[in-house]
Write a protein that holds these residues in place. Structure first.
Motif, mmCIF file in Angstrom:
data_model
loop_
_atom_site.group_PDB
_atom_site.id
_atom_site.type_symbol
_atom_site.label_atom_id
_atom_site.label_comp_id
_atom_site.label_asym_id
_atom_site.label_seq_id
_atom_site.Cartn_x
_atom_site.Cartn_y
_atom_site.Cartn_z
ATOM 1 N N ILE A 273 0.840 -1.203 0.000
ATOM 2 C CA ILE A 273 0.000 0.000 0.000
ATOM 3 C C ILE A 273 0.873 1.250 0.000
ATOM 4 C CG2 ILE A 273 -1.646 1.332 1.391
ATOM 5 C CD1 ILE A 273 -2.874 -1.341 2.235
ATOM 6 N N THR A 274 1.961 1.252 0.769
ATOM 7 C CA THR A 274 2.879 2.388 0.797
ATOM 8 C C THR A 274 3.529 2.596 -0.564
ATOM 9 O OG1 THR A 274 3.317 1.936 3.123
ATOM 10 C CG2 THR A 274 4.872 3.361 1.972
ATOM 11 N N ILE A 275 3.935 1.517 -1.212
ATOM 12 C CA ILE A 275 4.525 1.637 -2.551
ATOM 13 C C ILE A 275 3.519 2.214 -3.533
ATOM 14 C CG2 ILE A 275 5.371 0.268 -4.501
ATOM 15 C CD1 ILE A 275 6.748 -1.547 -2.423
ATOM 16 N N PHE A 276 2.282 1.753 -3.471
ATOM 17 C CA PHE A 276 1.255 2.309 -4.359
ATOM 18 C C PHE A 276 1.003 3.788 -4.058
ATOM 19 C CE2 PHE A 276 -0.869 -2.018 -5.261
ATOM 20 C CZ PHE A 276 -0.078 -2.191 -6.378
ATOM 21 N N ASN A 277 1.047 4.191 -2.795
ATOM 22 C CA ASN A 277 0.885 5.605 -2.452
ATOM 23 C C ASN A 277 2.049 6.443 -2.964
ATOM 24 O OD1 ASN A 277 -1.613 5.579 -1.230
ATOM 25 N ND2 ASN A 277 -0.764 5.046 0.761
ATOM 26 N N MET A 278 3.264 5.913 -2.897
ATOM 27 C CA MET A 278 4.429 6.637 -3.430
ATOM 28 C C MET A 278 4.324 6.796 -4.948
ATOM 29 S SD MET A 278 6.228 7.565 -1.031
ATOM 30 C CE MET A 278 7.288 7.286 0.326
ATOM 31 N N SER B 111 4.106 10.419 -6.971
ATOM 32 C CA SER B 111 5.054 10.828 -8.010
ATOM 33 C C SER B 111 4.366 11.095 -9.343
ATOM 34 C CB SER B 111 6.137 9.767 -8.183
ATOM 35 O OG SER B 111 5.563 8.564 -8.659
ATOM 36 N N SER B 112 3.384 10.310 -9.684
ATOM 37 C CA SER B 112 2.629 10.549 -10.923
ATOM 38 C C SER B 112 1.150 10.338 -10.632
ATOM 39 C CB SER B 112 3.102 9.610 -12.040
ATOM 40 O OG SER B 112 2.896 8.280 -11.669
ATOM 41 N N PRO B 113 0.421 11.425 -10.403
ATOM 42 C CA PRO B 113 -0.999 11.306 -10.041
ATOM 43 C C PRO B 113 -1.805 10.578 -11.116
ATOM 44 C CG PRO B 113 -0.212 13.535 -9.666
ATOM 45 C CD PRO B 113 0.875 12.807 -10.392
ATOM 46 N N SER B 114 -2.832 9.912 -10.662
ATOM 47 C CA SER B 114 -3.784 9.175 -11.502
ATOM 48 C C SER B 114 -3.150 7.994 -12.224
ATOM 49 C CB SER B 114 -4.444 10.092 -12.530
ATOM 50 O OG SER B 114 -5.130 11.125 -11.892
ATOM 51 N N SER B 115 -2.016 7.500 -11.730
ATOM 52 C CA SER B 115 -1.417 6.328 -12.362
ATOM 53 C C SER B 115 -1.921 5.033 -11.730
ATOM 54 C CB SER B 115 0.106 6.392 -12.277
ATOM 55 O OG SER B 115 0.490 6.400 -10.923
ATOM 56 N N VAL B 116 -2.272 5.076 -10.437
ATOM 57 C CA VAL B 116 -2.757 3.881 -9.753
ATOM 58 C C VAL B 116 -4.190 4.128 -9.310
ATOM 59 C CG1 VAL B 116 -2.446 2.383 -7.764
ATOM 60 C CG2 VAL B 116 -0.456 3.295 -8.932
ATOM 61 N N LYS B 117 -5.083 3.315 -9.809
ATOM 62 C CA LYS B 117 -6.476 3.369 -9.369
ATOM 63 C C LYS B 117 -6.642 2.349 -8.243
ATOM 64 C CE LYS B 117 -7.956 6.033 -12.761
ATOM 65 N NZ LYS B 117 -6.911 7.026 -12.796
ATOM 66 N N TYR B 118 -7.170 2.785 -7.109
ATOM 67 C CA TYR B 118 -7.265 1.897 -5.967
ATOM 68 C C TYR B 118 -8.242 0.757 -6.189
ATOM 69 C CZ TYR B 118 -4.199 4.502 -2.997
ATOM 70 O OH TYR B 118 -3.082 5.070 -2.467
ATOM 71 N N LEU B 119 -9.216 0.938 -7.054
ATOM 72 C CA LEU B 119 -10.128 -0.163 -7.363
ATOM 73 C C LEU B 119 -9.386 -1.287 -8.069
ATOM 74 C CD1 LEU B 119 -13.044 -1.040 -7.160
ATOM 75 C CD2 LEU B 119 -13.444 -0.025 -9.388
ATOM 76 N N ASP B 120 -8.469 -0.933 -8.963
ATOM 77 C CA ASP B 120 -7.666 -1.953 -9.637
ATOM 78 C C ASP B 120 -6.582 -2.504 -8.718
ATOM 79 O OD1 ASP B 120 -9.156 -1.429 -11.898
ATOM 80 O OD2 ASP B 120 -7.716 0.039 -12.666
ATOM 81 N N ALA B 121 -6.021 -1.658 -7.889
ATOM 82 C CA ALA B 121 -4.925 -2.081 -7.016
ATOM 83 C C ALA B 121 -5.414 -2.917 -5.843
ATOM 84 C CB ALA B 121 -4.177 -0.857 -6.499
#
Length: 132
Positions: free
Chosen positions: A87-92, A96-106
């Motif tokens: 979760i911390t890695i996904f937050n980082m 660094s690049s907004p809108s790259s990780v969607k929490y529904l997919d992650a």
């Protein structure tokens, strides 16, 4: 070969046979839900075979001892910290690049990392032996 006939095994057989019966009824009467009925039938047969295997073993065979309980607790603790790390890695990555990780997919990835890390760590700690 001797089979156990306690209430737990009989309840397990009842659930597996009712899944097979329900799947058969759904497959026959509701043609549009054939795949759901087939899945229930397949799942019922898998439960029936696993129930037959379990009923041949004595009930003491499945009682965990203190070492297994301790190893399972430690594996759960470390799996929890691995999930927090992911979760911390996904937050980082999100910072660094907004809108790259969607929490529904992650969320699927996070859940799978947690489950598989728990299972693999529990296997590892049980193979390793006593932990201090």
């Amino acid at each position: 070969m001797k089979f156990r006939k306690d209430k737990y095994i009989l309840r397990f057989f009842g659930m597996s046979l009712s899944m097979i019966l329900l799947g058969t009824i759904i497959s026959i009467f509701i043609k549009s839900m054939f795949f759901i009925g087939g899945g229930l039938i397949l799942g019922g047969f898998v439960l029936l075979v696993s129930g037959l295997y379990v009923s041949t073993k004595p009930i003491e065979y499945f009682m965990p001892d203190e070492r297994i309980k301790k190893n399972t607790a430690i594996a759960g603790y470390h799996a929890f910290w691995l999930v927090l790390l992911i979760i911390t890695i996904f937050n980082m990555i999100e910072m660094s690049s907004p809108s790259s990780v969607k929490y529904l997919d992650a969320s699927t990835v996070i859940m799978l990392v947690g489950v598989y890390s728990f299972l693999s760590l529990r296997w590892y700690y049980n193979k390793k032996g006593d932990l201090e």
